[in-house]
Motif scaffolding. Structure first.
Motif: not given
Length: 89
Positions: A21, A32, A66-69
């Motif tokens: 992350h 995130c 992490c795709h959100r990060c």
């Protein structure tokens, strides 16, 4: 950078492994929103997000970025905005 696990590279430097992350120094959570202490994430202040992307592509170690990060770090900002190619009549 914060990750769930670590490994040592050839030079003996700690590197992230597992769930990775993006993290800003001075805060207690990832970009995130995951709290570092409660999630059991280890801090890697010497590793930047572009370096983690490079590690994920070039090493045999398993890194799950992490795709959100990635979105919060602005990974896709340099892409062109979406446009419709064939608009309906």
């Amino acid at each position: 950078m914060a990750a769930s696990d670590q490994w040592l590279d050839d030079e003996g430097v700690r590197a992230p492994r597992g769930s990775v992350h993006a993290w800003r120094i001075g805060t207690n959570q990832t970009l995130c929103g995951i709290p570092l202490r409660k999630a059991g994430l280890r801090r890697f202040p010497h590793v930047l997000w572009p370096d983690a992307r490079w590690l994920a592509d070039t090493t045999d170690e398993r890194l799950a970025l992490c795709h959100r990060c990635a979105a919060a770090a602005g990974e896709h900002r340099d892409r062109r905005p979406w446009t419709r190619r064939r608009p309906r009549p």
